[in-house]
Scaffold this motif. Structure first.
Motif, PDB file in Angstrom:
ATOM      1  N   THR A   1     -18.407  38.335 -78.148  1.00  0.00           N
ATOM      2  CA  THR A   1     -16.841  37.642 -79.026  1.00  0.00           C
ATOM      3  C   THR A   1     -17.078  38.552 -80.598  1.00  0.00           C
ATOM      4  OG1 THR A   1     -18.127  35.521 -80.253  1.00  0.00           O
ATOM      5  CG2 THR A   1     -17.458  35.562 -77.862  1.00  0.00           C
ATOM      6  N   SER A   2     -18.101  38.789 -80.711  1.00  0.00           N
ATOM      7  CA  SER A   2     -18.277  39.218 -82.060  1.00  0.00           C
ATOM      8  C   SER A   2     -16.667  41.205 -82.427  1.00  0.00           C
ATOM      9  CB  SER A   2     -19.716  40.147 -83.060  1.00  0.00           C
ATOM     10  OG  SER A   2     -19.592  40.630 -82.555  1.00  0.00           O
TER      11      SER A   2
ATOM     12  N   LEU B   1     -24.858  40.893 -92.118  1.00  0.00           N
ATOM     13  CA  LEU B   1     -23.950  40.217 -91.422  1.00  0.00           C
ATOM     14  C   LEU B   1     -23.088  39.945 -91.664  1.00  0.00           C
ATOM     15  CD1 LEU B   1     -26.673  37.926 -89.798  1.00  0.00           C
ATOM     16  CD2 LEU B   1     -26.345  39.877 -89.519  1.00  0.00           C
ATOM     17  N   TYR B   2     -22.294  40.312 -90.723  1.00  0.00           N
ATOM     18  CA  TYR B   2     -20.724  40.386 -90.978  1.00  0.00           C
ATOM     19  C   TYR B   2     -20.252  39.271 -89.472  1.00  0.00           C
ATOM     20  CZ  TYR B   2     -21.494  43.679 -94.082  1.00  0.00           C
ATOM     21  OH  TYR B   2     -22.141  44.791 -94.905  1.00  0.00           O
ATOM     22  N   ASN B   3     -18.958  38.780 -90.267  1.00  0.00           N
ATOM     23  CA  ASN B   3     -18.121  37.306 -89.391  1.00  0.00           C
ATOM     24  C   ASN B   3     -17.090  38.084 -88.696  1.00  0.00           C
ATOM     25  OD1 ASN B   3     -16.353  36.680 -91.180  1.00  0.00           O
ATOM     26  ND2 ASN B   3     -17.575  35.483 -92.026  1.00  0.00           N
ATOM     27  N   ASN B   4     -16.471  37.504 -88.073  1.00  0.00           N
ATOM     28  CA  ASN B   4     -15.199  37.979 -87.685  1.00  0.00           C
ATOM     29  C   ASN B   4     -14.052  37.760 -88.173  1.00  0.00           C
ATOM     30  OD1 ASN B   4     -16.178  38.387 -84.798  1.00  0.00           O
ATOM     31  ND2 ASN B   4     -15.472  36.767 -83.817  1.00  0.00           N
TER      32      ASN B   4
ATOM     33  N   ASP C   1      -3.603  41.708 -86.912  1.00  0.00           N
ATOM     34  CA  ASP C   1      -5.191  41.606 -86.752  1.00  0.00           C
ATOM     35  C   ASP C   1      -4.970  41.009 -84.736  1.00  0.00           C
ATOM     36  OD1 ASP C   1      -7.192  40.159 -84.841  1.00  0.00           O
ATOM     37  OD2 ASP C   1      -6.573  37.894 -86.132  1.00  0.00           O
ATOM     38  N   PHE C   2      -5.633  41.810 -84.232  1.00  0.00           N
ATOM     39  CA  PHE C   2      -5.465  42.638 -83.279  1.00  0.00           C
ATOM     40  C   PHE C   2      -6.704  42.085 -82.088  1.00  0.00           C
ATOM     41  CE2 PHE C   2      -4.251  46.413 -85.064  1.00  0.00           C
ATOM     42  CZ  PHE C   2      -3.034  47.371 -83.965  1.00  0.00           C
ATOM     43  N   SER C   3      -6.918  41.012 -82.295  1.00  0.00           N
ATOM     44  CA  SER C   3      -7.890  39.966 -82.004  1.00  0.00           C
ATOM     45  C   SER C   3      -7.505  39.318 -80.827  1.00  0.00           C
ATOM     46  CB  SER C   3      -8.948  38.722 -82.397  1.00  0.00           C
ATOM     47  OG  SER C   3      -9.452  39.588 -83.783  1.00  0.00           O
ATOM     48  N   ASN C   4      -8.856  39.784 -79.731  1.00  0.00           N
ATOM     49  CA  ASN C   4      -7.968  39.201 -77.756  1.00  0.00           C
ATOM     50  C   ASN C   4      -6.419  39.816 -77.188  1.00  0.00           C
ATOM     51  OD1 ASN C   4      -9.500  36.371 -79.572  1.00  0.00           O
ATOM     52  ND2 ASN C   4     -10.773  37.984 -78.143  1.00  0.00           N
ATOM     53  N   TYR C   5      -6.411  41.294 -78.011  1.00  0.00           N
ATOM     54  CA  TYR C   5      -5.122  41.797 -77.636  1.00  0.00           C
ATOM     55  C   TYR C   5      -5.323  41.830 -76.590  1.00  0.00           C
ATOM     56  CZ  TYR C   5      -7.384  45.935 -76.225  1.00  0.00           C
ATOM     57  OH  TYR C   5      -7.652  46.835 -75.327  1.00  0.00           O
ATOM     58  N   TYR C   6      -5.971  41.565 -75.661  1.00  0.00           N
ATOM     59  CA  TYR C   6      -5.686  41.778 -73.998  1.00  0.00           C
ATOM     60  C   TYR C   6      -5.101  40.849 -72.747  1.00  0.00           C
ATOM     61  CZ  TYR C   6     -10.515  41.380 -74.556  1.00  0.00           C
ATOM     62  OH  TYR C   6     -11.550  40.258 -75.142  1.00  0.00           O
ATOM     63  N   SER C   7      -5.178  39.099 -74.216  1.00  0.00           N
ATOM     64  CA  SER C   7      -5.618  38.006 -73.144  1.00  0.00           C
ATOM     65  C   SER C   7      -4.824  36.604 -73.850  1.00  0.00           C
ATOM     66  CB  SER C   7      -7.237  37.604 -73.926  1.00  0.00           C
ATOM     67  OG  SER C   7      -7.582  37.146 -74.854  1.00  0.00           O
ATOM     68  N   SER C   8      -5.056  35.804 -73.776  1.00  0.00           N
ATOM     69  CA  SER C   8      -3.408  34.674 -73.482  1.00  0.00           C
ATOM     70  C   SER C   8      -4.131  33.879 -75.285  1.00  0.00           C
ATOM     71  CB  SER C   8      -3.517  33.360 -72.718  1.00  0.00           C
ATOM     72  OG  SER C   8      -5.275  33.383 -72.375  1.00  0.00           O
TER      73      SER C   8
END
Length: 301
Positions: A135-136, A59-62, A183-190
């Protein structure tokens, strides 16, 4: 970033696919390609638990890898059944990638058809399952072997961000690697982690985005950068096809056995120097892109 929607077709004529997407190397979503596969109805969490629930998986985390993170080293291990139970109970930022479920249940290959009416060169020993809890995140990268990919989503929804390979320096590619430094995490949100002050060339990057749902198949041309976020717990299967030219095949072999081997040795022997050297080159490459883009678009800032 400058993003556009990926074209979508319910069905696509093979000639249209080859002329408008395969040859010019552009992504497309085919919504009904997989809907006549037995897998479309049969593949679900319970089905997999019954077949391979006892198999131990990595398993791999974020957490985004850094200069000293070993490549493809799992962060935890569970049986596939335990993992399915975990991600079925709510958001869980854990994923599995490159899981060859067919090694453990070979008859599952009878549940889908190779779409050779669209393209040839499929690597039939290596269909792969990609699984993630809600959320992964699969961080921005391109596939090292430079294959074309048909990525079919089954359970759950997934948000996908794509860029052509030649956008690599605007994406702050790490030299000798297939990863972006940003890091593009949640690029579309606040809650976006994108840092345009640290990575200003990202503003010029031209790409695509789409949300895949059950049965959607995304064609990702060879070398395309991709970042994926699981909106729901779900899984997808990737079918890989080699590029037809000898030069492209050799480039993929070099990436696998040359580039990656050199990077691994340098990380082990001179990690600090190697990291600083690569970091310097990352920003030099991006700065050249900024100069070039500002020369063409002086009003853009």
């Amino acid at each position: 970033m400058q993003l556009q929607a990926i074209p979508q077709f319910e069905k696509i004529d093979p000639r249209v696919f080859r002329e408008e997407f395969y040859k010019p190397q552009k992504p497309v979503v085919i919504r009904n390609l997989a809907k006549d596969w037995p897998a479309y109805k049969q593949w679900n969490w319970n089905y997999f638990k019954e077949r391979v629930g006892n198999i131990k998986v990595g398993l791999y985390n974020n957490i985004k890898s850094d200069a000293y993170t070993p490549i493809n080293t799992a962060d935890d291990y569970k049986t596939f059944g335990e993992y399915i139970d975990m991600i079925s109970n709510g958001p869980a930022g854990w994923r599995i990638f490159l899981f060859n479920i067919f090694d453990h249940a070979p008859d599952l290959v009878q549940d889908f058809y190779w779409p050779e009416h669209l393209m040839k060169g499929f690597v039939k020993k290596f269909p792969m399952l990609f699984v993630g809890g809600a959320t992964s995140i699969t961080h921005m990268h391109f596939d090292i072997d430079l294959s074309h990919i048909l990525h079919t989503q089954f359970a759950g929804r997934k948000r996908v961000l794509l860029f052509p390979f030649n956008e690599q320096h605007k994406l702050y590619r790490k030299p000798w690697e297939v990863l972006s430094m940003a890091d593009f995490s949640n690029y579309y949100s606040s809650n976006s982690k994108l840092d345009y002050e640290q990575f200003p060339a990202l503003k010029y990057a031209k790409g695509y985005e789409v949300i895949l749902d059950h049965g959607d198949t995304l064609f990702m041309p060879a070398g395309y950068w991709h970042h994926m976020e699981y909106l729901d717990s779900g899984f997808a299967m990737s079918l890989r096809a080699l590029q037809p030219s000898i030069a492209a095949k050799l480039k993929g072999v070099w990436n696998l056995f040359g580039m990656r081997s050199i990077d691994t040795v340098m990380k082990k022997t001179v990690p600090k120097w190697w990291y600083e050297n690569k970091r310097k080159r990352i920003f030099e490459n991006a700065d050249r892109e900024l100069i070039r883009m500002n020369d063409h678009h002086p009003a853009f800032n």
